[in-house]
Design a protein around this motif. Sequence first.
Motif, PDB file in Angstrom:
ATOM      1  N   ILE A 186       0.048   5.188   0.889  1.00 38.01           N
ATOM      2  CA  ILE A 186      -0.668   5.741   1.554  1.00 38.01           C
ATOM      3  C   ILE A 186      -0.509   7.637   1.171  1.00 38.01           C
ATOM      4  O   ILE A 186       0.455   7.927   1.624  1.00 38.01           O
ATOM      5  CB  ILE A 186      -1.372   5.566   3.190  1.00 38.01           C
ATOM      6  CG1 ILE A 186      -1.449   4.559   3.483  1.00 38.01           C
ATOM      7  CG2 ILE A 186      -2.234   6.864   3.117  1.00 38.01           C
ATOM      8  CD1 ILE A 186      -1.376   3.904   4.837  1.00 38.01           C
ATOM      9  N   THR A 215      -2.053  11.644   1.425  1.00 41.41           N
ATOM     10  CA  THR A 215      -2.815  12.401   2.296  1.00 41.41           C
ATOM     11  C   THR A 215      -2.448  13.053   2.213  1.00 41.41           C
ATOM     12  O   THR A 215      -1.757  14.223   2.360  1.00 41.41           O
ATOM     13  CB  THR A 215      -1.875  12.218   4.067  1.00 41.41           C
ATOM     14  OG1 THR A 215      -0.179  12.182   4.221  1.00 41.41           O
ATOM     15  CG2 THR A 215      -1.651  10.796   4.797  1.00 41.41           C
ATOM     16  N   HIS A 225      -4.137   8.895   9.239  1.00 41.50           N
ATOM     17  CA  HIS A 225      -3.073   7.298   8.514  1.00 41.50           C
ATOM     18  C   HIS A 225      -1.906   7.700  10.077  1.00 41.50           C
ATOM     19  O   HIS A 225      -2.115   6.571   9.849  1.00 41.50           O
ATOM     20  CB  HIS A 225      -2.306   8.455   8.285  1.00 41.50           C
ATOM     21  CG  HIS A 225      -0.591   8.165   7.663  1.00 41.50           C
ATOM     22  ND1 HIS A 225       0.363   8.349   8.462  1.00 41.50           N
ATOM     23  CD2 HIS A 225      -0.194   7.077   7.115  1.00 41.50           C
ATOM     24  CE1 HIS A 225       1.459   7.989   7.727  1.00 41.50           C
ATOM     25  NE2 HIS A 225       1.403   6.961   6.749  1.00 41.50           N
ATOM     26  N   GLU A 244      -3.736   3.896  -1.405  1.00 37.97           N
ATOM     27  CA  GLU A 244      -5.632   4.631  -0.559  1.00 37.97           C
ATOM     28  C   GLU A 244      -5.058   6.406  -0.353  1.00 37.97           C
ATOM     29  O   GLU A 244      -4.111   6.293  -0.238  1.00 37.97           O
ATOM     30  CB  GLU A 244      -5.855   3.592   0.480  1.00 37.97           C
ATOM     31  CG  GLU A 244      -6.481   4.071   1.480  1.00 37.97           C
ATOM     32  CD  GLU A 244      -8.108   3.459   1.273  1.00 37.97           C
ATOM     33  OE1 GLU A 244      -8.621   3.398   1.836  1.00 37.97           O
ATOM     34  OE2 GLU A 244      -7.560   2.154   0.439  1.00 37.97           O
ATOM     35  N   THR A 245      -6.137   6.853  -0.178  1.00 38.81           N
ATOM     36  CA  THR A 245      -6.290   8.380   0.721  1.00 38.81           C
ATOM     37  C   THR A 245      -6.871   8.737   2.045  1.00 38.81           C
ATOM     38  O   THR A 245      -8.181   7.755   1.955  1.00 38.81           O
ATOM     39  CB  THR A 245      -6.680   9.185  -0.903  1.00 38.81           C
ATOM     40  OG1 THR A 245      -6.215   8.872  -2.133  1.00 38.81           O
ATOM     41  CG2 THR A 245      -6.603  11.010  -0.415  1.00 38.81           C
ATOM     42  N   TRP A 297       0.967  -1.245   0.118  1.00 36.11           N
ATOM     43  CA  TRP A 297       0.538  -0.241  -0.121  1.00 36.11           C
ATOM     44  C   TRP A 297       0.593   1.573   0.455  1.00 36.11           C
ATOM     45  O   TRP A 297       1.921   0.530   0.490  1.00 36.11           O
ATOM     46  CB  TRP A 297      -0.752   0.204   1.659  1.00 36.11           C
ATOM     47  CG  TRP A 297      -1.836  -0.917   1.309  1.00 36.11           C
ATOM     48  CD1 TRP A 297      -2.307  -2.267   1.070  1.00 36.11           C
ATOM     49  CD2 TRP A 297      -3.612  -0.570   0.313  1.00 36.11           C
ATOM     50  NE1 TRP A 297      -3.052  -3.204   1.709  1.00 36.11           N
ATOM     51  CE2 TRP A 297      -4.084  -2.195   0.216  1.00 36.11           C
ATOM     52  CE3 TRP A 297      -3.728   0.496  -0.501  1.00 36.11           C
ATOM     53  CZ2 TRP A 297      -5.069  -2.516  -0.620  1.00 36.11           C
ATOM     54  CZ3 TRP A 297      -5.339  -0.323  -0.351  1.00 36.11           C
ATOM     55  CH2 TRP A 297      -6.087  -1.089  -0.621  1.00 36.11           C
TER      56      TRP A 297
END
Length: 317
Positions: free
Chosen positions: A144, A146, A178, A171-172, A142
């Motif tokens: 991420i 942000t 987070h 993924e956001t 993943w």
Amino acid sequence: MYNRLALIGTGLIGGSIARAARASGAVKSIVATARSPETRRRVAELGFADQVVETNIAAVEGADLVIVSIPVGACGPVAAEIGPYLAQGATVSDVGSVKKSVLDDMAPHLPPHVHFVPAHPVAGTENSGPDAGFAELFVNRWCILTPPEDADAKAVERLADFWTALGANVETMTASHHDLVLAITSHLPHLIAYTIVGTANELGEVTESEVLKFSAGGFRDFTRIAASDPTMWRDIFLTNKNAVLEMLGEFQEDLSQLTRAIRRGDGEALFDHFTRTRAIRRGILQIGQDSAAPDFGRAHGPLPTAPIPAPYSSDAD
């Protein structure tokens, strides 16, 4: 996707980004820099960047994607250094395991004509330095993102496509969320690993040779985690201390319950707890987030070829 990728920092993550970006064709050219002359020389020898420069300013000039791949505690000063030299429309990102402090430290120094999209590729090994990187590190892991609330949607999507091309799932979420998620899934496990390995080292009645010789699988896994870069993890615990302390408090409460169960000989309580945690482990396996050789020591397989989406228009193109 991007014409020129500038990498500030060329350790495990930065070096892997360069290798994966080249293998996937996600960028046209890569310029890299590192703090020490020895590291820069090694990067030039390894050849995963098209150009190696001496300063951060030289690296970012003309780049439409800048990725800061250094310990999170150094991100603010670097942002202040490169801010005036960033190209119009460039995207600036990072790879830190803590996001709220990175957002707070970097954003004030970045000009309004660039897009700031913090990122965290959740992948790694216990090794560090430019030799440690490999192109397949992010495959099926993943990443991420942000972005701040006012981030440009196309810039965020463009960076997501970049990470997808490197093999990652994207993924956001918000920076604060987070940090809470990673406190329990990454930061606390590292803290426990450092503690257990340190405890074993301090046991007077157990020699160091016995600790090494009779290490069972669990302790071996702890030693791999505890071998991670100390500068990086020092900064992570200091910059995400509130979330880590919250998770550490929860952990201490659970540990106290297990301690009481062992002291009282409460086998049913222990069995119930271990049954619940076993189900979580099976869930991780079911969604494909582990294998016989996970991130730490994971074998290098081929980077899957991902279709490269049509690039978005940019003022920096």
